[in-house]
Design a protein around this motif. Structure first.
Motif, mmCIF file in Angstrom:
data_model
loop_
_atom_site.group_PDB
_atom_site.id
_atom_site.type_symbol
_atom_site.label_atom_id
_atom_site.label_comp_id
_atom_site.label_asym_id
_atom_site.label_seq_id
_atom_site.Cartn_x
_atom_site.Cartn_y
_atom_site.Cartn_z
ATOM 1 N N TYR A 316 0.813 -1.222 0.000
ATOM 2 C CA TYR A 316 0.000 0.000 0.000
ATOM 3 C C TYR A 316 0.844 1.268 0.000
ATOM 4 O O TYR A 316 0.444 2.290 -0.543
ATOM 5 N N SER A 317 2.012 1.222 0.661
ATOM 6 C CA SER A 317 2.837 2.419 0.815
ATOM 7 C C SER A 317 4.211 1.987 1.321
ATOM 8 O O SER A 317 4.467 0.800 1.530
ATOM 9 N N ARG A 318 5.066 2.970 1.583
ATOM 10 C CA ARG A 318 6.378 2.677 2.171
ATOM 11 C C ARG A 318 6.342 2.746 3.697
ATOM 12 O O ARG A 318 7.377 2.567 4.351
ATOM 13 N N ASN A 319 5.158 2.993 4.277
ATOM 14 C CA ASN A 319 5.022 3.175 5.726
ATOM 15 C C ASN A 319 4.840 1.821 6.403
ATOM 16 O O ASN A 319 3.752 1.253 6.428
ATOM 17 N N LEU A 320 5.915 1.303 6.971
ATOM 18 C CA LEU A 320 5.917 -0.036 7.553
ATOM 19 C C LEU A 320 5.141 -0.074 8.862
ATOM 20 O O LEU A 320 5.276 0.806 9.718
ATOM 21 N N GLU A 321 4.317 -1.113 8.992
ATOM 22 C CA GLU A 321 3.617 -1.410 10.241
ATOM 23 C C GLU A 321 4.042 -2.796 10.708
ATOM 24 O O GLU A 321 4.135 -3.723 9.902
ATOM 25 N N ILE A 322 4.267 -2.930 12.005
ATOM 26 C CA ILE A 322 4.586 -4.228 12.598
ATOM 27 C C ILE A 322 3.542 -4.516 13.671
ATOM 28 O O ILE A 322 3.412 -3.775 14.642
ATOM 29 N N HIS A 323 2.795 -5.588 13.471
ATOM 30 C CA HIS A 323 1.765 -6.002 14.431
ATOM 31 C C HIS A 323 2.351 -7.124 15.279
ATOM 32 O O HIS A 323 2.591 -8.229 14.791
ATOM 33 N N THR A 324 2.574 -6.845 16.562
ATOM 34 C CA THR A 324 3.440 -7.683 17.400
ATOM 35 C C THR A 324 2.728 -8.823 18.110
ATOM 36 O O THR A 324 3.404 -9.712 18.641
ATOM 37 N N HIS A 325 1.408 -8.809 18.211
ATOM 38 C CA HIS A 325 0.670 -9.846 18.943
ATOM 39 C C HIS A 325 1.161 -9.970 20.383
ATOM 40 O O HIS A 325 1.056 -11.041 20.993
ATOM 41 N N GLY A 326 1.714 -8.867 20.903
ATOM 42 C CA GLY A 326 2.176 -8.853 22.287
ATOM 43 C C GLY A 326 3.621 -9.272 22.469
ATOM 44 O O GLY A 326 4.127 -9.255 23.602
ATOM 45 N N PHE A 327 4.331 -9.626 21.398
ATOM 46 C CA PHE A 327 5.743 -10.012 21.524
ATOM 47 C C PHE A 327 6.594 -8.744 21.462
ATOM 48 O O PHE A 327 7.019 -8.291 20.396
ATOM 49 N N GLU A 328 6.826 -8.183 22.626
ATOM 50 C CA GLU A 328 7.405 -6.851 22.739
ATOM 51 C C GLU A 328 8.819 -6.764 22.194
ATOM 52 O O GLU A 328 9.215 -5.736 21.641
ATOM 53 N N THR A 329 9.603 -7.845 22.341
ATOM 54 C CA THR A 329 10.996 -7.785 21.894
ATOM 55 C C THR A 329 11.094 -7.522 20.402
ATOM 56 O O THR A 329 11.961 -6.765 19.938
ATOM 57 N N ILE A 330 10.192 -8.135 19.623
ATOM 58 C CA ILE A 330 10.235 -7.905 18.177
ATOM 59 C C ILE A 330 9.856 -6.460 17.867
ATOM 60 O O ILE A 330 10.464 -5.815 17.017
ATOM 61 N N GLY A 331 8.849 -5.948 18.577
ATOM 62 C CA GLY A 331 8.481 -4.554 18.398
ATOM 63 C C GLY A 331 9.629 -3.622 18.744
ATOM 64 O O GLY A 331 9.912 -2.652 18.021
ATOM 65 N N GLU A 332 10.325 -3.909 19.842
ATOM 66 C CA GLU A 332 11.451 -3.078 20.256
ATOM 67 C C GLU A 332 12.595 -3.151 19.239
ATOM 68 O O GLU A 332 13.301 -2.161 19.004
ATOM 69 N N ALA A 339 14.878 4.067 14.839
ATOM 70 C CA ALA A 339 15.823 5.074 15.339
ATOM 71 C C ALA A 339 17.072 5.137 14.467
ATOM 72 O O ALA A 339 17.601 6.226 14.191
ATOM 73 N N GLU A 340 17.550 3.972 14.005
ATOM 74 C CA GLU A 340 18.780 3.949 13.196
ATOM 75 C C GLU A 340 18.600 4.678 11.877
ATOM 76 O O GLU A 340 19.485 5.434 11.448
ATOM 77 N N TYR A 341 17.446 4.488 11.243
ATOM 78 C CA TYR A 341 17.229 5.064 9.912
ATOM 79 C C TYR A 341 16.424 6.368 9.950
ATOM 80 O O TYR A 341 16.243 6.995 8.911
ATOM 81 N N ASP A 342 15.958 6.731 11.138
ATOM 82 C CA ASP A 342 15.143 7.938 11.291
ATOM 83 C C ASP A 342 13.956 7.913 10.333
ATOM 84 O O ASP A 342 13.620 8.901 9.674
ATOM 85 N N ILE A 343 13.325 6.732 10.255
ATOM 86 C CA ILE A 343 12.139 6.516 9.426
ATOM 87 C C ILE A 343 11.053 5.934 10.324
ATOM 88 O O ILE A 343 11.289 4.935 11.007
ATOM 89 N N PRO A 344 9.871 6.528 10.383
ATOM 90 C CA PRO A 344 8.840 6.028 11.304
ATOM 91 C C PRO A 344 8.354 4.631 10.943
ATOM 92 O O PRO A 344 8.111 4.322 9.767
ATOM 93 N N ILE A 345 8.246 3.785 11.956
ATOM 94 C CA ILE A 345 7.665 2.450 11.829
ATOM 95 C C ILE A 345 6.560 2.344 12.873
ATOM 96 O O ILE A 345 6.793 2.569 14.062
#
Length: 459
Positions: A316-332, A339-345
């Motif tokens: 749909y776009s270049r705007n990445l979404e990550i749906h974590t299902h509660g697995f916080e480490t992957i979200g982090e 933060a590294e690429y200064d691109i919103p996720i």
């Protein structure tokens, strides 16, 4: 920390491997599960895996219920006129529908939410429901859920009405695990739906629904490759290669398949730096029941899966979404990429039990779905004959390839732990987020009776 070098990032913006594969997938035209086009697409993916330098490229074949499209028509009597809708921009059959010729009063159930069907006698009726679920409802109500509510309340036919304009009748499976659903079903465009709603407002409307199709047995395939050291655990990066036949399935999910190849290409250049093996998997037969991913989870030791990142709906776009299902480490981990690429996720915590990560997550495996933001509610062009390559952008593919490869490389670090949870915890989350009613209605609730899988005799 495993990072992508500036050289790798810069080279990715010149890569055309994924985009060329995406064009080839579109040119197949029909990648319906179990049909020749899906098998041909699997071969193209395997060739692309080898081209980008991945190792141990393999196919795995498995049985599925097959479905082949025929013709359908919806005839409506209104006033002293009779109108028949049968053209491809007006209606399409829903995969998994049985053949049938039924008649009855047309009843508009609006959004088709669970409460809309409570204590409603629909005996002998043909039910119409919208593809839209109101944002404030809190969860998405799947088309199959609306279909089964209608059948359970006595309906003899089902009409699924798109909420997106543009003469785009929606498709999508409504079959059960081991065969077709109970009543004939079609999808109609928003424009046809508007006419049907107008007729209903003028009083009782009689319709005849005629569906001709073929249900039978066939096979699908998963395609896999690996990169990195031989380790006890593996990070999985996945998508599905099949797609609905009414369009060319460019976004859903040719784009995801191209992402898997591009991420594999990037990781092959980092192979000596990876601390955990990464397995690239392109599943078959997602669209008709997540068959490829369920087969994989039935035939592998899930303790060997460190985590899974599944891409579906990413074009749909270049705007990445990550749906974590509660697995916080992957979200982090993806927040660190942000933060590294200064691109919103965008990081979302809720469950999404409708793609190839779900067979893993329901058993407690750490897993996420990656997708990108859509401009409107729903899947937009997806599941219509408008899902074509011209809607997509190679720049989005390149941007998302870099972000996903960076995230997967970090997840492959031995210092990052992604602990699994109990299936009971996922079950409780499903109940709290109100997915239990819908999955029970569609016979996909994984904590009840054993589902009648086509490969049960092989296990």
């Amino acid at each position: 920390m495993t990072r992508l070098s500036d050289t790798v990032v810069g080279e990715t913006y010149r890569s055309s491997v994924g985009w060329e594969l995406l064009a080839e997938l579109e040119d197949i035209n029909n990648r319906m599960p179990g049909q020749d086009g899906e098998h041909n697409a699997a071969t193209l993916v395997a060739e692309a895996f080898e081209e980008v330098g991945l190792n141990d490229v393999t196919f795995t074949e498995f049985p599925i219920p097959g479905w082949w499209r025929g013709e359908a028509a919806l005839a409506v009597e209104h006033g002293d006129r009779k109108t028949t809708f049968r053209r491809s921009h007006e209606l399409v059959e829903l995969p998994g529908t049985p053949s049938g010729d039924v008649s009855g009063e047309l009843v508009d159930m609006g959004y088709g939410l669970p409460e809309d069907f409570e204590d409603v006698d629909l005996s002998g009726c043909v039910v119409m429901a919208s593809s839209l679920t109101p944002d404030e409802y809190g969860r998405w109500v799947h088309r199959s859920e609306k279909y089964h509510y209608a059948a359970e309340n006595g309906a003899v036919g089902f009409v699924f009405c798109n909420h997106i304009e543009g003469a785009l009748p929606p498709t999508g499976s409504i079959g059960v695990t081991n065969g077709p659903g109970p009543i004939p079903a079609v999808g109609v465009s928003r424009e046809v739906g508007a006419r049907l709603k107008r007729y209903c407002k003028n009083g009782s409307v009689e319709v005849s629904l005629d569906v001709a199709c073929e249900n039978g047995r066939t096979t699908s395939r998963n395609i896999e490759a690996v990169v990195g050291p031989e380790t006890d655990e593996e990070v999985l990066y996945t998508a599905h290669v099949d797609g609905h036949d009414v369009g060319t399935a460019a976004n859903d999910n040719g784009f995801g398949t191209a992402l898997v190849v591009e991420v594999g290409r990037i990781l092959a250049q980092l192979e000596d730096d990876l601390e955990t093996r990464v397995r690239l998997i392109v599943f078959g037969a997602e669209e008709t029941g997540l068959y490829g991913s369920y087969y994989w989870t039935h035939t592998h030791d899930l303790d060997s899966v460190k985590c899974i990142v599944n891409m579906d709906g990413a074009g749909y776009s270049r705007n990445l979404e990550i749906h974590t299902h509660g697995f916080e480490t992957i979200g982090e981990t993806f927040e660190a990429v942000e933060a590294e690429y200064d691109i919103p996720i965008k990081i979302e915590e809720g469950l999404r039990p409708h793609s190839d990560h779900w067979p893993f997550v329901q058993q407690g495996v750490a897993g996420v779905q990656g997708r990108s933001s859509a401009k409107e509610s729903g899947r937009g062009w997806g599941h219509t004959h408008g899902d074509t390559l011209d809607k997509l952008d190679v720049r989005d593919l390149r941007d998302l390839s870099i972000l996903c490869a960076a995230g997967v490389a970090r997840l492959a670090e031995s210092s990052i732990e992604t602990p699994h949870v109990s299936a009971t915890e996922i079950k409780q989350d499903s109940i709290e987020q109100r997915f239990d009613a819908g999955m029970k209605a569609t016979y996909t609730w994984p904590w009840g009776e054993q589902r009648d899988w086509p490969w049960k005799d092989q296990l």
